[in-house]
Scaffold this active site. Structure first.
Site, PDB file in Angstrom:
ATOM      1  N   ARG A 122       0.840  -1.201   0.000  1.00  0.00           N
ATOM      2  CA  ARG A 122       0.000   0.000   0.000  1.00  0.00           C
ATOM      3  C   ARG A 122       0.874   1.250   0.000  1.00  0.00           C
ATOM      4  O   ARG A 122       0.868   2.039   0.933  1.00  0.00           O
ATOM      5  CB  ARG A 122      -0.960  -0.070   1.167  1.00  0.00           C
ATOM      6  CG  ARG A 122      -2.017  -1.120   0.860  1.00  0.00           C
ATOM      7  CD  ARG A 122      -3.015  -1.258   1.920  1.00  0.00           C
ATOM      8  NE  ARG A 122      -4.353  -1.148   1.377  1.00  0.00           N
ATOM      9  CZ  ARG A 122      -5.446  -1.279   2.109  1.00  0.00           C
ATOM     10  NH1 ARG A 122      -5.357  -1.512   3.384  1.00  0.00           N
ATOM     11  NH2 ARG A 122      -6.623  -1.189   1.543  1.00  0.00           N
ATOM     12  N   GLN A 127      -1.437   2.824  -5.459  1.00  0.00           N
ATOM     13  CA  GLN A 127      -2.830   3.097  -5.080  1.00  0.00           C
ATOM     14  C   GLN A 127      -3.822   2.702  -6.159  1.00  0.00           C
ATOM     15  O   GLN A 127      -4.903   2.198  -5.869  1.00  0.00           O
ATOM     16  CB  GLN A 127      -2.999   4.577  -4.749  1.00  0.00           C
ATOM     17  CG  GLN A 127      -2.744   4.863  -3.278  1.00  0.00           C
ATOM     18  CD  GLN A 127      -2.954   6.313  -2.915  1.00  0.00           C
ATOM     19  OE1 GLN A 127      -3.560   7.069  -3.664  1.00  0.00           O
ATOM     20  NE2 GLN A 127      -2.436   6.699  -1.775  1.00  0.00           N
ATOM     21  N   ASP A 130      -4.777  -0.949  -6.032  1.00  0.00           N
ATOM     22  CA  ASP A 130      -5.172  -1.439  -4.718  1.00  0.00           C
ATOM     23  C   ASP A 130      -6.612  -1.981  -4.717  1.00  0.00           C
ATOM     24  O   ASP A 130      -7.567  -1.239  -4.473  1.00  0.00           O
ATOM     25  CB  ASP A 130      -4.990  -0.295  -3.716  1.00  0.00           C
ATOM     26  CG  ASP A 130      -5.199  -0.733  -2.282  1.00  0.00           C
ATOM     27  OD1 ASP A 130      -5.691  -1.859  -2.064  1.00  0.00           O
ATOM     28  OD2 ASP A 130      -4.893   0.054  -1.377  1.00  0.00           O
ATOM     29  N   SER A 133      -8.654  -1.752  -1.419  1.00  0.00           N
ATOM     30  CA  SER A 133      -9.315  -0.458  -1.182  1.00  0.00           C
ATOM     31  C   SER A 133     -10.541  -0.294  -2.066  1.00  0.00           C
ATOM     32  O   SER A 133     -11.597   0.130  -1.591  1.00  0.00           O
ATOM     33  CB  SER A 133      -8.355   0.698  -1.467  1.00  0.00           C
ATOM     34  OG  SER A 133      -7.414   0.795  -0.449  1.00  0.00           O
ATOM     35  N   TYR A 226      -1.553   0.755   9.752  1.00  0.00           N
ATOM     36  CA  TYR A 226      -2.643  -0.083  10.271  1.00  0.00           C
ATOM     37  C   TYR A 226      -2.731   0.046  11.791  1.00  0.00           C
ATOM     38  O   TYR A 226      -1.865   0.638  12.417  1.00  0.00           O
ATOM     39  CB  TYR A 226      -2.405  -1.547   9.901  1.00  0.00           C
ATOM     40  CG  TYR A 226      -2.577  -1.834   8.442  1.00  0.00           C
ATOM     41  CD1 TYR A 226      -3.847  -1.926   7.887  1.00  0.00           C
ATOM     42  CD2 TYR A 226      -1.478  -1.993   7.613  1.00  0.00           C
ATOM     43  CE1 TYR A 226      -4.019  -2.179   6.545  1.00  0.00           C
ATOM     44  CE2 TYR A 226      -1.631  -2.251   6.264  1.00  0.00           C
ATOM     45  CZ  TYR A 226      -2.910  -2.343   5.734  1.00  0.00           C
ATOM     46  OH  TYR A 226      -3.082  -2.592   4.400  1.00  0.00           O
TER      47      TYR A 226
HETATM   48  P1  NAD Z   1      -8.486  -2.373   7.691  1.00  0.00           P
HETATM   49  O1  NAD Z   1      -9.559  -2.957   6.822  1.00  0.00           O
HETATM   50  O2  NAD Z   1      -7.276  -3.188   7.990  1.00  0.00           O
HETATM   51  O3  NAD Z   1      -9.157  -1.930   9.083  1.00  0.00           O
HETATM   52  C1  NAD Z   1     -10.281  -1.064   9.133  1.00  0.00           C
HETATM   53  C2  NAD Z   1     -10.127  -0.040  10.236  1.00  0.00           C
HETATM   54  O4  NAD Z   1     -10.327  -0.659  11.505  1.00  0.00           O
HETATM   55  C3  NAD Z   1      -8.772   0.633  10.302  1.00  0.00           C
HETATM   56  O5  NAD Z   1      -8.940   2.023  10.124  1.00  0.00           O
HETATM   57  C4  NAD Z   1      -8.243   0.272  11.692  1.00  0.00           C
HETATM   58  O6  NAD Z   1      -7.491   1.322  12.262  1.00  0.00           O
HETATM   59  C5  NAD Z   1      -9.532   0.021  12.450  1.00  0.00           C
HETATM   60  N1  NAD Z   1      -9.385  -0.781  13.675  1.00  0.00           N
HETATM   61  C6  NAD Z   1      -8.619  -1.857  13.920  1.00  0.00           C
HETATM   62  N2  NAD Z   1      -8.775  -2.303  15.181  1.00  0.00           N
HETATM   63  C7  NAD Z   1      -9.701  -1.498  15.769  1.00  0.00           C
HETATM   64  C8  NAD Z   1     -10.292  -1.449  17.050  1.00  0.00           C
HETATM   65  N3  NAD Z   1      -9.982  -2.329  18.026  1.00  0.00           N
HETATM   66  N4  NAD Z   1     -11.205  -0.479  17.297  1.00  0.00           N
HETATM   67  C9  NAD Z   1     -11.539   0.435  16.336  1.00  0.00           C
HETATM   68  N5  NAD Z   1     -11.011   0.436  15.113  1.00  0.00           N
HETATM   69  C10 NAD Z   1     -10.091  -0.502  14.819  1.00  0.00           C
HETATM   70  O7  NAD Z   1      -8.004  -0.975   7.143  1.00  0.00           O
HETATM   71  P2  NAD Z   1      -7.986  -0.397   5.671  1.00  0.00           P
HETATM   72  O8  NAD Z   1      -9.272   0.260   5.385  1.00  0.00           O
HETATM   73  O9  NAD Z   1      -7.533  -1.445   4.735  1.00  0.00           O
HETATM   74  O10 NAD Z   1      -6.885   0.759   5.777  1.00  0.00           O
HETATM   75  C11 NAD Z   1      -6.096   0.964   6.904  1.00  0.00           C
HETATM   76  C12 NAD Z   1      -4.959   1.944   6.628  1.00  0.00           C
HETATM   77  O11 NAD Z   1      -4.301   1.739   5.389  1.00  0.00           O
HETATM   78  C13 NAD Z   1      -5.390   3.389   6.595  1.00  0.00           C
HETATM   79  O12 NAD Z   1      -4.388   4.131   7.238  1.00  0.00           O
HETATM   80  C14 NAD Z   1      -5.408   3.750   5.171  1.00  0.00           C
HETATM   81  O13 NAD Z   1      -5.240   5.137   4.949  1.00  0.00           O
HETATM   82  C15 NAD Z   1      -4.216   2.975   4.707  1.00  0.00           C
HETATM   83  N6  NAD Z   1      -4.303   2.761   3.254  1.00  0.00           N
HETATM   84  C16 NAD Z   1      -3.253   3.158   2.468  1.00  0.00           C
HETATM   85  C17 NAD Z   1      -3.328   2.968   1.101  1.00  0.00           C
HETATM   86  C18 NAD Z   1      -2.206   3.389   0.206  1.00  0.00           C
HETATM   87  O14 NAD Z   1      -1.403   4.198   0.578  1.00  0.00           O
HETATM   88  N7  NAD Z   1      -2.135   2.828  -0.992  1.00  0.00           N
HETATM   89  C19 NAD Z   1      -4.427   2.359   0.547  1.00  0.00           C
HETATM   90  C20 NAD Z   1      -5.474   1.968   1.377  1.00  0.00           C
HETATM   91  C21 NAD Z   1      -5.391   2.157   2.736  1.00  0.00           C
END
Ligand code: NAD
Length: 377
Positions: A122, A127, A130, A133, A226
């Site tokens: 990621r 992006q 991805d 996402s 994460y």
């Molecule tokens: P995910 O599906 O792994 O998790 C979903 C959300 O649940 C996350 O925001 C996480 O912080 C939250 N979470 C985990 N445990 C928790 C708890 N006990 N209580 C409350 N919330 C909790 O996450 P995701 O949607 O795949 O993305 C996570 C991160 O990756 C973000 O920072 C996002 O910006 C980043 N991201 C980066 C890129 C990129 O740069 N290409 C692309 C997608 C996502």
């Protein structure tokens, strides 16, 4: 010789998405490759064969695999599908290696190069590739539509001759890609929305969508953007504060996940029992076991009047847009490897290194290798 990029029909009847939509098939054809599709490949997503103008249509999977150099898939290839692939075929799609170690072993033994889209790093450059996402965004949107349908109340405020109806209260737990899309969608439907996450960076994102952030003052940033797992003490603190917000909500949408670990249990049974009858929980983390103790993955259950819905197939339920987005992700991943119609994989590229599951008879992804072959002495 130009390579052929081939797309078989998905094997599970619940899967309505297709890995290649007609527009992207045309873009592959412009790169000089031969595009081959199995008859009715896009039927579940309403893309008819004749819309794939530049593609060759074959009658069945057997014929397709005979000429396929690159295979595009949504769901992990089954053992029967792998059996039909030629040695050296490149297959790209979701691989869920932790669920199907026996399939990974088969990919290795048949010397198939498998690229797992869920392992694409990621980083900013990737992006546009991805798929986690793009499909999470679809799931977040659809979760709210399901919630609105299952709820016993309106989402928006209504002022009518029969009285004023208060807007629904929606709480979204986990403000990653799916959660933020759920917040935006619930806001568009007129609900009062609260968002909560353990990563402090999400506060601003939640607020920028017009929702209120539930601040529990636990900061659980883990590696790579994460979340990390909470300590027992932090979990207690979280639950004490969250319980009040959950009890006040008509709808709770949970999306919390920690990569490589079962979903954290955030809504125990007593918290569900604190909700008013007629409330709804949509547990988007059900694939990893669910964020709610009472979730049954793939099912809808009712407990003391609270509906708990644990969907496993949401992106597949918006198949046109989900396929378009997924197909574009695959194009952005594969097209840089195609030079004058031929496949030239850059094995130094960190995106390729990151997402290669198997290649040339080896399992390249270390955690999967350990799972399938055991730790090396
Ligand atoms: P995910 O599906 O792994 O998790 C979903 C959300 O649940 C996350 O925001 C996480 O912080 C939250 N979470 C985990 N445990 C928790 C708890 N006990 N209580 C409350 N919330 C909790 O996450 P995701 O949607 O795949 O993305 C996570 C991160 O990756 C973000 O920072 C996002 O910006 C980043 N991201 C980066 C890129 C990129 O740069 N290409 C692309 C997608 C996502």
């Amino acid at each position: 010789m130009p390579i052929s990029v081939a797309v078989p029909k998905e094997q599970t009847s619940e899967e309505r998405r297709v890995a290649l939509v007609p527009e992207i098939a045309g873009r592959f054809a412009k790169l000089g490759v031969t595009v081959v599709i199995e008859k009715e490949v896009g039927k579940g997503a309403h893309f008819i064969d004749t819309a794939y103008k530049e593609a060759q249509v074959v009658e069945n999977a057997e014929k397709l695999y005979q000429q396929a150099d690159v295979v595009l898939k949504v769901q992990p290839p089954t053992e029967a599908e792998i059996e039909q692939m030629k040695e050296g075929t490149v297959v790209i799609g979701f691989m869920s290696p932790h669920l199907y170690p026996e399939r990974v072993a088969k990919l290795r033994d048949k010397k198939i190069t498998s690229l797992a889209v869920e392992l694409v790093p990621r980083i900013s450059r990737a992006q546009s590739m991805d798929a986690l996402s793009s499909q999470a965004a679809v799931a977040g949107y659809k979760a709210v539509i399901r919630a609105a349908d299952l709820a016993s109340v309106f989402f928006p405020m209504l002022t009518t001759a029969a009285g004023t109806i208060r807007p629904a209260k929606v709480l979204v737990i986990g403000a990653g890609v799916a959660g933020l899309q759920a917040i935006a969608t619930a806001r568009r439907l007129g609900a009062m929305v609260e968002g909560y996450d353990v990563r402090s960076a999400t506060k601003e994102q939640v607020e920028s969508l017009g929702a209120k952030f539930v601040d529990i003052e636990i900061k659980a940033e883990g590696e790579g953007g994460y979340a990390r797992e909470l300590t027992a003490e932090e979990k207690q603190q979280q639950q004490a504060i969250l319980a009040k917000h959950v009890a006040a909500a008509n709808v709770v949408i949970t999306t919390a996940a920690i990569p490589g670990r079962p979903s954290p249990k955030i809504l125990p049974k007593p918290m569900v029992e604190g909700m008013a009858p007629g409330s709804v929980i949509i547990d988007l983390a059900s694939e990893g076991g669910g964020n709610c103790e009472l979730t049954k993955p793939g099912e809808t259950v009712e407990h003391q009047g609270v509906i708990i819905h644990g969907p496993l197939d949401l992106p597949s339920q918006t198949p046109i847009n989900a396929s378009e987005m997924y197909s574009k992700n695959l194009f952005n991943l594969l097209s840089p490897m195609i030079k004058e119609g031929e496949l030239q994989i850059d094995w130094e590229d960190e995106v390729i290194i990151g997402c290669t599951l198997t290649h040339a008879g080896e399992i390249k992804h270390a955690p999967t290798r350990e799972l399938v072959e055991g730790a090396k002495p």
